[in-house]
Write a protein that holds these residues in place. Structure first.
Motif, PDB file in Angstrom:
ATOM      1  N   ARG A  69      26.241  35.879  62.701  1.00  0.00           N
ATOM      2  CA  ARG A  69      24.872  35.412  62.488  1.00  0.00           C
ATOM      3  C   ARG A  69      24.846  34.245  61.483  1.00  0.00           C
ATOM      4  O   ARG A  69      24.160  33.248  61.706  1.00  0.00           O
ATOM      5  N   ALA A  70      25.599  34.361  60.402  1.00  0.00           N
ATOM      6  CA  ALA A  70      25.647  33.297  59.398  1.00  0.00           C
ATOM      7  C   ALA A  70      26.227  32.011  60.002  1.00  0.00           C
ATOM      8  O   ALA A  70      25.716  30.909  59.754  1.00  0.00           O
ATOM      9  N   LEU A  71      27.280  32.153  60.800  1.00  0.00           N
ATOM     10  CA  LEU A  71      27.884  30.991  61.445  1.00  0.00           C
ATOM     11  C   LEU A  71      26.880  30.333  62.398  1.00  0.00           C
ATOM     12  O   LEU A  71      26.743  29.101  62.422  1.00  0.00           O
ATOM     13  N   GLU A  72      26.186  31.129  63.157  1.00  0.00           N
ATOM     14  CA  GLU A  72      25.203  30.609  64.103  1.00  0.00           C
ATOM     15  C   GLU A  72      24.072  29.892  63.376  1.00  0.00           C
ATOM     16  O   GLU A  72      23.619  28.822  63.801  1.00  0.00           O
ATOM     17  N   LEU A  73      23.639  30.443  62.262  1.00  0.00           N
ATOM     18  CA  LEU A  73      22.566  29.801  61.495  1.00  0.00           C
ATOM     19  C   LEU A  73      23.024  28.481  60.878  1.00  0.00           C
ATOM     20  O   LEU A  73      22.266  27.507  60.831  1.00  0.00           O
ATOM     21  N   ARG A  74      24.280  28.418  60.414  1.00  0.00           N
ATOM     22  CA  ARG A  74      24.816  27.153  59.884  1.00  0.00           C
ATOM     23  C   ARG A  74      24.892  26.106  60.998  1.00  0.00           C
ATOM     24  O   ARG A  74      24.574  24.940  60.780  1.00  0.00           O
ATOM     25  N   THR A  75      25.325  26.547  62.163  1.00  0.00           N
ATOM     26  CA  THR A  75      25.391  25.634  63.310  1.00  0.00           C
ATOM     27  C   THR A  75      24.007  25.102  63.648  1.00  0.00           C
ATOM     28  O   THR A  75      23.826  23.900  63.873  1.00  0.00           O
ATOM     29  N   ARG A  76      23.021  25.963  63.671  1.00  0.00           N
ATOM     30  CA  ARG A  76      21.646  25.550  63.973  1.00  0.00           C
ATOM     31  C   ARG A  76      21.117  24.584  62.911  1.00  0.00           C
ATOM     32  O   ARG A  76      20.387  23.651  63.235  1.00  0.00           O
ATOM     33  N   ASP A  77      21.497  24.799  61.649  1.00  0.00           N
ATOM     34  CA  ASP A  77      21.059  23.897  60.588  1.00  0.00           C
ATOM     35  C   ASP A  77      21.655  22.501  60.800  1.00  0.00           C
ATOM     36  O   ASP A  77      20.959  21.496  60.655  1.00  0.00           O
ATOM     37  N   ARG A  78      22.932  22.448  61.171  1.00  0.00           N
ATOM     38  CA  ARG A  78      23.550  21.152  61.462  1.00  0.00           C
ATOM     39  C   ARG A  78      22.853  20.488  62.642  1.00  0.00           C
ATOM     40  O   ARG A  78      22.627  19.284  62.652  1.00  0.00           O
ATOM     41  N   GLN A  79      22.508  21.283  63.640  1.00  0.00           N
ATOM     42  CA  GLN A  79      21.835  20.715  64.811  1.00  0.00           C
ATOM     43  C   GLN A  79      20.424  20.256  64.481  1.00  0.00           C
ATOM     44  O   GLN A  79      19.941  19.269  65.038  1.00  0.00           O
ATOM     45  N   ARG A  80      19.770  20.936  63.553  1.00  0.00           N
ATOM     46  CA  ARG A  80      18.442  20.497  63.113  1.00  0.00           C
ATOM     47  C   ARG A  80      18.549  19.118  62.457  1.00  0.00           C
ATOM     48  O   ARG A  80      17.736  18.224  62.715  1.00  0.00           O
ATOM     49  N   LYS A  81      19.585  18.933  61.649  1.00  0.00           N
ATOM     50  CA  LYS A  81      19.800  17.621  61.025  1.00  0.00           C
ATOM     51  C   LYS A  81      20.134  16.575  62.082  1.00  0.00           C
ATOM     52  O   LYS A  81      19.712  15.419  61.980  1.00  0.00           O
TER      53      LYS A  81
END
Length: 139
Positions: A69-81
């Motif tokens: 879950r933490a990895l997925e959220l970090r990935t989503r944050d990068r994609q948001r940027k």
């Protein structure tokens, strides 16, 4: 430019005027497609995270789930940027500055833009920027 004028297999070439209407439309479509793909993946992730929010009785399963879950959220944050960079590139297409280096004002190569449509620096300016970063980081 009418959508029908852009053939699906069109690729910008150096034989045509730089950032002509056809090239701008090509990159606009490429950026919109990229953004749509990211948003579609994000919606899928949110759905799976909501389904996954169950309580795992086994500590190892719970730890693994939290790590995923933490990895997925970090990935989503990068994609948001990344989406904000895509939006900025679309804005540059609209204002006529897309495809030109922010530091030198020179055209960014078509091959570089095709590989990285959000590029804001020419290859030479990017390399110089990275060398400066390396020097400051090593001090």
């Amino acid at each position: 430019m009418p959508v029908d004028d852009l053939v699906e297999d069109y690729r910008p070439t150096d034989d045509e005027p730089f950032m002509n209407a056809r090239q701008r439309e090509y990159f606009r479509r490429k950026l919109h497609t990229w953004k749509d793909d990211i948003l579609r993946e994000s919606r899928g992730t949110l759905d799976s995270l909501q389904e996954e929010s169950q309580n795992h009785p086994d500590m190892a399963d719970r730890a693994s789930s939290e790590s995923d879950r933490a990895l997925e959220l970090r990935t989503r944050d990068r994609q948001r940027k990344l989406i904000s960079k895509i939006d900025a590139a679309l804005k540059r297409i609209d204002d006529g500055t897309y495809g030109y280096c922010e530091e030198t004002g020179d055209p960014i190569g078509l091959a570089r833009l095709d590989a990285r449509p959000i590029a804001t620096l020419s290859l030479e300016a990017q390399e110089m920027h990275e060398r400066r970063e390396r020097v400051y980081r090593d001090e």
